[in-house]
Each structure stands twice: as C-alpha cells, then as structure tokens.
Design a protein around this motif. Sequence first.
Motif, mmCIF file in Angstrom:
data_model
loop_
_atom_site.group_PDB
_atom_site.id
_atom_site.type_symbol
_atom_site.label_atom_id
_atom_site.label_comp_id
_atom_site.label_asym_id
_atom_site.label_seq_id
_atom_site.Cartn_x
_atom_site.Cartn_y
_atom_site.Cartn_z
ATOM 1 N N ALA A 23 0.872 -1.336 0.095
ATOM 2 C CA ALA A 23 0.095 -0.096 0.027
ATOM 3 C C ALA A 23 0.784 1.150 -0.355
ATOM 4 O O ALA A 23 0.554 2.287 -0.656
ATOM 5 C CB ALA A 23 -0.964 0.229 1.164
ATOM 6 N N ALA A 26 2.158 1.765 -3.548
ATOM 7 C CA ALA A 26 1.155 2.258 -4.156
ATOM 8 C C ALA A 26 0.640 3.818 -4.066
ATOM 9 O O ALA A 26 0.576 4.568 -5.118
ATOM 10 C CB ALA A 26 -0.304 1.480 -3.924
ATOM 11 N N ALA A 27 1.020 4.072 -2.770
ATOM 12 C CA ALA A 27 0.847 5.701 -2.375
ATOM 13 C C ALA A 27 2.100 6.300 -3.216
ATOM 14 O O ALA A 27 1.766 7.573 -3.804
ATOM 15 C CB ALA A 27 0.907 5.787 -1.078
ATOM 16 N N GLY A 30 1.295 6.891 -6.876
ATOM 17 C CA GLY A 30 0.243 7.577 -7.225
ATOM 18 C C GLY A 30 -0.993 6.618 -7.728
ATOM 19 O O GLY A 30 -1.698 6.954 -8.470
ATOM 20 N N PHE A 31 -0.976 5.516 -7.155
ATOM 21 C CA PHE A 31 -2.058 4.551 -7.723
ATOM 22 C C PHE A 31 -3.258 4.767 -6.894
ATOM 23 O O PHE A 31 -3.211 5.498 -5.708
ATOM 24 C CB PHE A 31 -1.589 3.173 -7.361
ATOM 25 C CG PHE A 31 -0.572 2.628 -8.102
ATOM 26 C CD1 PHE A 31 0.001 3.065 -9.204
ATOM 27 C CD2 PHE A 31 0.068 1.267 -7.670
ATOM 28 C CE1 PHE A 31 1.058 2.810 -10.176
ATOM 29 C CE2 PHE A 31 1.121 0.879 -8.516
ATOM 30 C CZ PHE A 31 1.724 1.548 -9.495
ATOM 31 N N ASP A 32 -4.616 4.283 -7.176
ATOM 32 C CA ASP A 32 -5.613 4.814 -6.308
ATOM 33 C C ASP A 32 -5.972 3.747 -5.415
ATOM 34 O O ASP A 32 -5.193 2.826 -5.477
ATOM 35 C CB ASP A 32 -6.825 4.822 -7.496
ATOM 36 C CG ASP A 32 -7.233 3.715 -8.221
ATOM 37 O OD1 ASP A 32 -7.003 2.529 -7.854
ATOM 38 O OD2 ASP A 32 -7.993 3.867 -9.192
ATOM 39 N N LEU A 33 -7.146 3.745 -4.846
ATOM 40 C CA LEU A 33 -7.658 2.938 -3.660
ATOM 41 C C LEU A 33 -7.078 1.520 -4.143
ATOM 42 O O LEU A 33 -7.025 0.591 -3.440
ATOM 43 C CB LEU A 33 -8.724 3.302 -2.754
ATOM 44 C CG LEU A 33 -8.873 2.890 -1.569
ATOM 45 C CD1 LEU A 33 -7.610 3.197 -0.856
ATOM 46 C CD2 LEU A 33 -10.245 3.636 -1.027
ATOM 47 N N VAL A 34 -7.976 1.212 -5.252
ATOM 48 C CA VAL A 34 -7.997 -0.144 -5.579
ATOM 49 C C VAL A 34 -6.701 -0.946 -6.029
ATOM 50 O O VAL A 34 -6.564 -1.891 -5.889
ATOM 51 C CB VAL A 34 -9.163 -0.256 -6.811
ATOM 52 C CG1 VAL A 34 -9.311 -1.611 -7.328
ATOM 53 C CG2 VAL A 34 -10.640 0.138 -6.424
ATOM 54 N N GLY A 35 -6.002 -0.071 -6.652
ATOM 55 C CA GLY A 35 -4.571 -0.418 -7.019
ATOM 56 C C GLY A 35 -3.935 -0.617 -5.614
ATOM 57 O O GLY A 35 -3.083 -1.534 -5.641
ATOM 58 N N SER A 36 -4.021 0.166 -4.763
ATOM 59 C CA SER A 36 -3.476 -0.070 -3.352
ATOM 60 C C SER A 36 -3.923 -1.428 -2.996
ATOM 61 O O SER A 36 -3.033 -2.658 -2.660
ATOM 62 C CB SER A 36 -3.833 1.238 -2.514
ATOM 63 O OG SER A 36 -3.315 0.944 -1.311
ATOM 64 N N LEU A 37 -5.348 -1.739 -3.112
ATOM 65 C CA LEU A 37 -5.634 -3.056 -2.461
ATOM 66 C C LEU A 37 -5.089 -4.124 -3.291
ATOM 67 O O LEU A 37 -4.744 -5.286 -2.919
ATOM 68 C CB LEU A 37 -7.008 -3.324 -2.765
ATOM 69 C CG LEU A 37 -7.940 -4.215 -1.957
ATOM 70 C CD1 LEU A 37 -7.918 -4.080 -0.647
ATOM 71 C CD2 LEU A 37 -9.457 -4.131 -2.529
ATOM 72 N N PHE A 80 -4.309 4.488 3.966
ATOM 73 C CA PHE A 80 -5.209 5.533 3.449
ATOM 74 C C PHE A 80 -5.421 6.616 4.337
ATOM 75 O O PHE A 80 -5.350 7.995 3.993
ATOM 76 C CB PHE A 80 -6.643 4.841 3.091
ATOM 77 C CG PHE A 80 -7.434 5.499 2.331
ATOM 78 C CD1 PHE A 80 -7.162 6.223 1.140
ATOM 79 C CD2 PHE A 80 -8.594 5.809 3.027
ATOM 80 C CE1 PHE A 80 -8.321 7.013 0.469
ATOM 81 C CE2 PHE A 80 -9.830 6.829 2.492
ATOM 82 C CZ PHE A 80 -9.234 7.448 1.183
ATOM 83 N N ILE B 147 -4.296 -2.098 -14.182
ATOM 84 C CA ILE B 147 -4.749 -2.203 -13.119
ATOM 85 C C ILE B 147 -4.353 -1.026 -12.183
ATOM 86 O O ILE B 147 -4.836 -0.602 -11.127
ATOM 87 C CB ILE B 147 -4.648 -3.537 -12.232
ATOM 88 C CG1 ILE B 147 -3.170 -3.982 -12.250
ATOM 89 C CG2 ILE B 147 -5.480 -4.546 -12.622
ATOM 90 C CD1 ILE B 147 -2.752 -5.000 -11.296
ATOM 91 N N PHE B 148 -3.075 -0.716 -12.451
ATOM 92 C CA PHE B 148 -2.655 0.755 -11.573
ATOM 93 C C PHE B 148 -2.739 2.100 -12.288
ATOM 94 O O PHE B 148 -2.430 2.983 -11.657
ATOM 95 C CB PHE B 148 -1.227 0.258 -11.446
ATOM 96 C CG PHE B 148 -0.874 -0.816 -10.502
ATOM 97 C CD1 PHE B 148 -1.781 -1.162 -9.309
ATOM 98 C CD2 PHE B 148 -0.157 -1.773 -10.800
ATOM 99 C CE1 PHE B 148 -1.526 -2.290 -8.539
ATOM 100 C CE2 PHE B 148 0.307 -2.965 -10.091
ATOM 101 C CZ PHE B 148 -0.613 -3.046 -8.939
ATOM 102 N N PRO B 201 -10.621 7.573 -5.242
ATOM 103 C CA PRO B 201 -9.590 7.995 -4.396
ATOM 104 C C PRO B 201 -8.318 7.542 -4.729
ATOM 105 O O PRO B 201 -8.134 6.215 -4.565
ATOM 106 C CB PRO B 201 -10.322 8.094 -2.764
ATOM 107 C CG PRO B 201 -11.753 7.871 -3.004
ATOM 108 C CD PRO B 201 -11.967 7.060 -4.460
ATOM 109 N N LEU B 202 -7.415 8.273 -4.467
ATOM 110 C CA LEU B 202 -6.047 7.564 -4.610
ATOM 111 C C LEU B 202 -5.684 6.709 -3.286
ATOM 112 O O LEU B 202 -6.372 6.600 -2.287
ATOM 113 C CB LEU B 202 -4.929 8.917 -4.377
ATOM 114 C CG LEU B 202 -4.888 9.645 -5.759
ATOM 115 C CD1 LEU B 202 -3.799 10.554 -5.783
ATOM 116 C CD2 LEU B 202 -4.677 8.763 -7.017
ATOM 117 N N ALA B 203 -4.437 6.119 -3.112
ATOM 118 C CA ALA B 203 -4.035 5.043 -2.322
ATOM 119 C C ALA B 203 -3.983 5.869 -0.737
ATOM 120 O O ALA B 203 -4.008 5.117 0.323
ATOM 121 C CB ALA B 203 -2.888 4.501 -2.337
ATOM 122 N N VAL B 204 -3.772 7.230 -0.739
ATOM 123 C CA VAL B 204 -3.454 8.038 0.368
ATOM 124 C C VAL B 204 -4.511 9.019 0.406
ATOM 125 O O VAL B 204 -4.555 9.884 -0.513
ATOM 126 C CB VAL B 204 -2.328 8.321 0.787
ATOM 127 C CG1 VAL B 204 -1.854 9.386 1.891
ATOM 128 C CG2 VAL B 204 -1.230 7.355 0.555
#
Lengths: 208, 208, 208
Positions: A23, A26-27, A30-37, A80, B147-148, B201-204
């Motif tokens: 995670a 991913a942060a 600059g990936f999004d929340l689903v990318g982080s997951l 997050f 995916i990212f 939303p982004l990962a953070v």
Amino acid sequence: MSVPMVVLVLELVGTFAFAVSGALLAARKGFDLVGSLLLASLAGLGGGVIRDLVLNTGVPNAFAAPQYLVPVVLAVLAVFIRLIHEDRLRRTLLVFDALGLSLFCVMGATIAHEVGLNPIAAVLLGVTTAVGGGTLRDVVANEVPQIFNPRGVYAAPAFLGAGATALLLEVGLFSAVSAVVVAMLVLTLRLLALRYRWRIPLAVLKRG
Amino acid sequence: MSVPMVVLVLELVGTFAFAVSGALLAARKGFDLVGSLLLASLAGLGGGVIRDLVLNTGVPNAFAAPQYLVPVVLAVLAVFIRLIHEDRLRRTLLVFDALGLSLFCVMGATIAHEVGLNPIAAVLLGVTTAVGGGTLRDVVANEVPQIFNPRGVYAAPAFLGAGATALLLEVGLFSAVSAVVVAMLVLTLRLLALRYRWRIPLAVLKRG
Amino acid sequence: MSVPMVVLVLELVGTFAFAVSGALLAARKGFDLVGSLLLASLAGLGGGVIRDLVLNTGVPNAFAAPQYLVPVVLAVLAVFIRLIHEDRLRRTLLVFDALGLSLFCVMGATIAHEVGLNPIAAVLLGVTTAVGGGTLRDVVANEVPQIFNPRGVYAAPAFLGAGATALLLEVGLFSAVSAVVVAMLVLTLRLLALRYRWRIPLAVLKRG
C-alpha cells in the motif's frame, strides 16, 4: 502453542506487514485505492500463494480462507488514513517489508517441513515464500525488486532464517518462542544491513 | 444453455478479446509476429491458467485443450492483416481489454462456484481471472499494468461483476442471459470510466 | 539410454546454461552474489517450475530434488570467478541462453508426452518450458524479454524443436541421439538468427 497456530500467527502478521509495504508503494506511485488493494494483496498474499502452488496442496489459503483478506484490508486502510505513512527517508516501506520477510521465511520453512519436504527443500521454500510477495509487488509495479538491490543485504537473512528454522524443526526445538527469536534475528540483520548499508560481494569478482 | 456451455462461450470470446489487446500491444511496441503470438497468448490465456493453477484441477485448459488456441491465432491474424487496428486515440486496445475483463470476471466467478468454493473466494478468483491476463501482458511487455492506471477505474467493475455473479449463483438466478447482462454492465462501467476519466480516491487521503 | 535419463541430462545441462545467462545478467546489472544466485535460479529453474505447475504432478523438481541446485551454484561460481564472462559484443549471455532454449524445448515436450498429453499440448509445454525461465529472468530484472526482441528469431526455433520432438515421440523415433540432434538444430538456428539478424514479419503488416 501448536505448530499450525504459530504458523497462522506468523502468516497473518507477516501478511499485514507485506500488505503495508504494498500500500505504501501504491501511494508513492500515485495509484488509487483499488490499485493499493491489489498491490497490497500481491505483496501480502503472493508469497503464500506461490508456496501453496509449489506444495500442490489444493486451493491456496489466500483464496480459500477469507480471513487472510482481513490484514490486507486493514493495511490498505491504515495507509489510506495516514495511520502508517512514509518517513522522510522513505524507510517505512522497507521496515514493514523487512518484518514480512523475517516472519515469512520462518513460516514458509515450517509449512514445508509439516508437509514432509526434506530440509533443503524447506529452506528453499522458506526463502521463496519470504521473497516471493515482495518481488511480485516490485515487478508488477515496474520496479527493480529489492532482492537485487546491492545496497543492503536482503535475501541472505531470509536464507539464514529459513535454515535456522529447518534446523530447529529437525532437532525438535521448534516452538512459538524459538520461531519468534529466529524471526527477530532475521529482522535485526536486515535492519542493520539497511542502516549500515552492508554489502556482500558482487556477482563478479573485481579484477585484482 | 447449461452453465459449462455459458462458461465456455464467455471464455472463448473473452480469450479472443484479450488476445487482440495483446497483439495490439505487440504491434505498438514493434514486436514481430511470434512475439505477437506469445503476448496474445499471455493476455488471452494467462488469466485462465492462473485460475486453473489456483483451483488445482489438473492441467490448465489452455494447455490441455487445443481449441483455446483458435481465438488467439485469429486475434493475431486479425491484427496482422489490419482487420483490427488502433484508432487515433489508441482506444482500440483498451476496448478489447475491457471486453475481456467483463467476460472473464463472470466466467472466473462461475467456475470457482462450480468447483465448490465459497462466494468470497469466487469473487476473488473472478477478479484474479479478469485482471490476471492483462497484468501478465503488461508486466512482460515492461509496462505499468492497467490495474494501476489511476485514470479510469479498472478493477472495481470486475469486483462488481464477480460479486453480482456470485450473488446470482447463490440465489439460483444465474443463466446465459443474466451472465451476459452482468458482463455488459461491467463493460459499460469500464467504458464510461475510460470515456469520462472517472477516478476513485488515491491510495492515500490528501491532507485537508 | 532411457527417456527419463535423456530428460534428466537435457534438464541439468539446460539448467546450467540458463543459470549462466542469469548470473551474467546479474553481473551486467551490478547485482550482488545472492542476487546472482536468485536470478540464476529463476532463469535455470523457472521454466521447469512452470512446467511442473502446469502438469500438476506434485512438488516441482526444483524444490523437491536438491540436485537441481548443483548446476545453478556451479553457474553462479563460474561467473563469479570469471571462468565464464561476457565477450566484447555481449554475446556470451545470448549463447548460453540459446543453449538452454534448445535443450529445454526438447525436454519440456518429452515430459509432457510422458505424462500423456496430446502432441499439440506437448509442443505448447515444450515452448513454455523453453521460454519461461528466460522470460522470468528478464521480467524480474526489469528488462524487455528476449522473446520480444525483433532482432533475432527466438521462440520460433523452440516451436520447431518442440514440434520435431513431439513428432519423433509419436512415431517412436525418439532417442538420446535424435533428442540431441533436434536440440543442436534449434541451437544452430538460434545462433544463425543472432549472427545474421534474421527477422520475421512484424506483428502488423506494413502498408503497401
């Protein structure tokens, strides 16, 4: 504490640690929340899935047992809401990665031993489990994996940890306590290697 | 139409769609015809191979059943003779990729349910099947996977599609018609996300 | 010489050759000795592990049978002490890679046949075994894989070699001698393709 129970705890805590590293990456990217997951899942569960595919013992835990998702989701949320965040030196990711590494090398070697593999195979599977998730994380995020970073010894402590675990299991001294001691030694070695930029010889000897 | 028949049709059409995305990426990167065949195979068959490895149900279909090669070869030829080609905005690849994604999330969840996995595991395997081939395609071609890509929601529609499929299967309303409806909804969501550059939303969380 | 014996020799020599290619890439990229060991393992053992996962025949050889580590360790040491090193044109890596490719396409197709797969599946698995390790090596080291290098035909000779092997096995003419002849033909084709920069058509036909 029974061996399966020790393994479960090592795996859940290690999954959380690796998932945090995913995670955080991913942060950073600059990936999004689903990318982080997805990246946290790959980092946290990837090593265990490779282990289960190699052991060929049915559907991998990460798919068959929903509880393995809990640490992944907690890790993604913790990053997050900035409960866990990178420090200035960008060490947080590496510290969580080191924690996952130290727990998974013990866990992987123990499961291999439980399934009846010989000690050398147990060491190999321990190392593979330990470095697998982090390597998938880095490869899929298009980074050169930590295993190849010549600054800071990475896989070598996992080799030592898996080796010590296989030895403890062979001589019948494996327990919750000895498992945690080995993992903490691996973690200490890895963090010292990072802090003091330990290096081991390069792939080719330098000419005289 | 029986469930295995529905699954077979979803898989063959989805394989063709993903294989087109692989051949188009091979064309964009200047690979040759054999490279195109390999990248199309990875994109079209990769998700299914991962699914079969996870389910541990013998030799994966892509290897055991030669008919799965037919859509791959057709896709490579269609791109080779420019029957299918990229438009100016380079959207063709993403449209075929979206079609594969929408069909494979339904197909993967359905097969997992047929094999007896619980609904959560079916959702996970549906998503993995849907995003697996495209991710292998991008990783092996040394690109950051779709995916990212934070522009345009990608995995979230696959989660919804696999979730809807698992729900339909649980309540006994899964059929050829409802499967196609779910897949078309996933496709529509993904194309709308691309067209209007939806973001999640982004990962953070951003600081207030 | 029995078929399993032929396969074992092909695999051990091919593992050494691929492992050398991995250790040479590690040297070129400035990885350390443990990184070299990991990249050599991935290159040398990766194709066989994929093969065993696909065939679903229990724990892959690379994990279950410690003797497969011997050629990997020898390869890493040979590169470390500069017994094997890159020439000025950086061809050494590609020559060892070509040797691994030629041996593994024959070995993979033979094992698939032994397990009872149909000839088409045997060809597919032969090619997958042959290109798998090298592709893992390049992907993990963050390079575009050789299979996609349009200068110098790479996967096509492996297709021919796996096809010839499947044919020999079908008609009962497979032997240690014919296996080596096929492998040497594949090696020759690959080296000629490299030397004379053979090209095959690109993924898309050029406009008139």
